[in-house]
Design an enzyme around this catalytic site. Structure first.
Site, short mmCIF file in Angstrom:
data_model
loop_
_atom_site.label_atom_id
_atom_site.label_comp_id
_atom_site.label_asym_id
_atom_site.label_seq_id
_atom_site.Cartn_x
_atom_site.Cartn_y
_atom_site.Cartn_z
CB THR A 1 4.79 -9.36 -9.27
OG1 THR A 1 4.16 -10.20 -8.34
CG2 THR A 1 4.77 -7.98 -8.76
CE LYS B 1 6.31 -11.64 -6.94
NZ LYS B 1 5.38 -11.95 -8.01
N GLY C 1 4.12 -3.55 -0.80
CA GLY C 1 4.20 -4.54 -1.86
C GLY C 1 4.96 -3.93 -3.02
CB SER D 1 2.81 -8.46 -15.30
OG SER D 1 4.18 -8.20 -15.38
CB ALA E 1 -3.67 -16.15 -10.58
CB THR F 1 -0.64 -13.17 -12.03
OG1 THR F 1 -0.31 -11.87 -12.51
CG2 THR F 1 -1.21 -13.05 -10.63
#
Length: 178
Positions: free
Chosen positions: A6, A38, A50, A129, A162, A168
């Site tokens: 994540t 999360k 988190g 990640s 992202a 993401t």
């Protein structure tokens, strides 16, 4: 199949701290879930956590951390150190594959299973990640957009991550300690 995820990012800036994460969990080459939560508030909202890694492992660590917080009167650093010590010593906990970023209104820390409790350089903590993408974006924002709030920096940096990281997504959850 390995579950991947994540991106979790915490930023301390101008006396504020914000912690956020995306919502994606990836299994092999497909998205298993796009709205995983999360980020959690603990200790009456005064602590935000988190996590990244295996979900079951992360929840076990979350429970342990909450137990330590209660045992040490909400002292973030002390609870983090005690969790890291137990994580390192306990034969079962040592096998857990997860990491945590934790914060209160004053401190931002990374807790790892190696027994480490790290206070990040430059007041930016990132795990998962997409951590390096989010961290790089947050550092650039701190340097070149100091007018932004900590929350705005976390949001923008996670959106940048992202756009780059396939693990993401843009389903963000951002919290700040009370």
């Amino acid at each position: 199949m390995r579950i991947r995820s994540t991106t979790v990012l915490g930023v301390r800036h101008n006396g504020q701290i914000a912690l956020g994460a995306d919502g994606q969990a990836t299994m092999d080459k497909h998205v298993a879930k796009s709205n995983v939560r999360k980020v959690r508030k603990l200790h009456e909202g005064k602590v935000v956590t988190g996590f990244a890694g295996s979900t079951a492992d992360a929840f076990m660590l979350l429970d342990k951390f909450e137990e330590k917080l209660g045992g040490y009167g909400g002292q973030l650093r002390r609870a983090a150190i005690e969790l890291a010590k137990e994580w390192r010593k306990d034969q079962y906990l040592r096998k857990l594959e997860a990491m945590m970023v934790v914060c209160d209104k004053d401190e931002l820390l990374i807790i790892a299973g190696t027994g480490d409790v790290l206070e990040p350089d430059y007041d930016v903590a990132a795990i998962g990640s997409g951590a390096m993408y989010a961290q790089a974006a947050a550092l650039a924002l701190k340097k070149h957009a100091p007018h932004l709030t900590a929350r705005q920096m976390v949001e923008e940096a996670l959106h940048i991550a992202a756009d780059i990281c396939i693990y993401t997504n843009h389903n963000l959850m951002i919290e700040q300690p009370e």
